[in-house]
Design an enzyme around this catalytic site. Structure first.
Site: not given
Lengths: 305, 222
Positions: A1-3, A31
């Site tokens: 996902m990553c933020g 995230r």
């Protein structure tokens, strides 16, 4: 996902931006729990020809001496420090001078040839801090809240395609153009189609990570006369896959989002601050979010100071 | 009216939702202070209760609800009102992608602009967007109605099977199986009635364009 997150103070003055970005990234921790990182611009205070190197060195007798010797052979180390970290390695940070920016990559390549040593970062106008673990742990580990700057980008990583280690944490940077870094949420699915022509032009890839490919692509465009906005716009045309990513330069930050809008991005702005992030929960740490703008599919936004 | 207040400042979404569900049986209205743009707030509420958020919510705000009237005095993230089967979700600010995704019934209202794919795979119910709506609004729509007071992005009503999209502003492009049809008098009455219920002021309903499916069996023939 990553933020992902980015912030610019419009007055060009130094602010407690390490603290701001820590708060923004902490809100994006859900995230990406694997690693986190920052590029904090404008506060290094280096002379024009000075650079900071950050080098991961395995705890091993005399290995650090070998690293220092390799650097001193090319240019004298002006100042250094050891930053304790996690695992079986530490970060060696040193200041050097080079006549030309083009000498930086060969020096890094030289140091990288030493076993159990990895150069994490070499920069002039920004401080890169990245590591495995949670945002708050990393912020404490490297005193990030005390780092000042004019603008910054940051990342929380949920790894998909490559390993979880300090090197693969974002941001990624390139040595084609000075002080360009990127944080990325998504996948570039035509990775080889982008990478091949860049390699033929002489770009050296250290990993098989698509984010590294992105920063090389943008640096290549900037080196051939594109503005940041033009480079980002062209990337939306050329890149396939779901992505939103933020580029940091000494002049500012810019975000690009894929044409199908499959990764999030929101923006809020006041007279003082321009901020972008994956989610509003992050923006509200640094800016009034009564009006939040959704970044549209295929849209590019740049703020330069 | 019996009102119950929750301060969400130090609570997890699970704790907030647990308190909402406990209070929903006993109180007429629940006010949530400091929602702080957190995700999943007021998910799965099935009581006939008023819920008011004093601030923004994150992703999936008011999702899977059946009955409550939810007002968000702020913005909403992606998928606000997802899979609603009854009741109302009203956002006073902006919302992200997928507003009203997959709703079966009920009404989702966003007073300002939203992101992409508004009302994707919705089966019934009503979505009203006070501002603009982005790319692929109404994608795979299978029923219900979307009313956009501003402009709409590319590929509106992509692969629509049933349902209708009303757009007052500019339409960038139509999706596959979508066509523009003449508004009837009955259509204009319906749109006017819905908009006035949610206090949208529209001078001239004839500005709206009506987008419907070209075929109800676009993939398998008639």
């Amino acid at each position: 996902m990553c933020g992902i997150a980015g912030i610019v103070y419009k007055d060009k003055e130094l602010h407690n931006i390490g603290n701001d970005m820590t708060n923004m990234l902490h809100q994006l921790q859900h995230r990406g729990p694997d690693s986190a990182g920052y590029s904090i611009y404008g506060g290094t205070g280096l002379e024009e020809n000075e650079y900071i190197l950050k080098i991961q060195v395995k705890e091993s007798e005399k290995l650090l001496d070998k690293v220092k010797h390799a650097i001193n052979f090319i240019t004298p180390i002006k100042q250094d420090a050891i930053l304790p970290s996690v695992g079986d390695s530490f970060i060696y940070k040193c200041k050097i001078s080079l006549d030309e920016f083009s000498q930086l990559k060969p020096l890094i390549t030289k140091v990288d040839t030493i076993d159990d040593v990895i150069v994490i970062n070499g920069s002039h106008d920004f401080e890169m801090i990245k590591d495995v673990g949670s945002v708050l742990d990393i912020a404490d580990r490297y005193d990030v809240r005390d780092v000042k700057g004019t603008h910054a980008i940051g990342h929380t990583r949920f790894s998909t395609e490559s390993g979880v280690d300090r090197y693969h944490a974002h941001p990624f940077q390139t040595y084609i153009v000075r002080d360009i870094s990127v944080v990325h949420n998504g996948q570039i699915t035509n990775y080889w189609k982008i990478r091949d022509p860049l390699e033929r032009k002489g770009h050296v890839f250290e990993t098989f990570n698509d984010t590294e490919c992105l920063v090389h692509y943008i640096a290549d465009k900037l080196a051939t006369g594109y503005s940041l906005e033009e480079a980002l716009e062209q990337s939306v045309e050329d890149m396939d896959g779901p992505f939103s990513y933020i580029i940091g330069t000494p002049q500012g930050i810019g975000i690009a989002k894929d044409k199908l809008g499959l990764r999030p991005g929101v923006m809020a702005e006041t007279d003082d601050v321009f901020a972008i992030a994956s989610e509003e929960v992050s923006l509200r740490e640094v800016v009034d979010t009564r009006h939040v703008e959704q970044i549209s599919p295929g849209e590019v936004m740049v703020y330069e100071i | 009216m019996e009102v119950f207040e929750i301060d969400a400042e130090k609570l997890t979404p699970r704790e907030v939702n647990s308190q909402i569900k406990s209070a929903a049986d006993e109180y007429d209205k629940i006010i949530i202070r400091n929602p702080n743009a957190n995700h999943y707030l007021a998910a799965g509420v099935t009581e006939d209760v008023e819920i008011e958020f004093d601030g923004s919510v994150g992703y999936f705000g008011g999702c899977m609800c059946d009955g409550p009237k939810i007002t968000i005095n702020g913005n909403a993230g992606w998928f606000v009102g997802d899979n609603l089967t009854g009741g109302e979700v009203i956002v006073e600010g902006t919302a992200g992608d997928g507003a009203g995704q997959g709703i079966y019934d009920g009404t989702v209202v966003v007073k300002e602009s939203v992101g992409s794919r508004t009302g994707e795979i919705m089966k019934n119910g009503t979505i009203i967007i006070g501002g603009n709506s982005g790319f692929m609004t109404g994608i795979f729509m299978m029923g219900g109605r979307i009313i956009i007071l501003g402009d709409v992005g590319d590929d509106v009503a992509e692969s629509i099977i049933r349902g209708v999209v009303y757009v007052r502003g500019k339409i960038k492009s139509l999706g596959n199986n979508a066509k523009i049809e003449e508004m009837t008098f009955e259509d204009s009455l319906e749109v006017e009635e819905i908009l006035s219920k949610y206090e949208f002021e529209v001078d001239d309903i004839s500005q709206f364009k009506k987008i419907v499916p070209e075929s109800t069996r676009p993939f398998y023939g008639h």
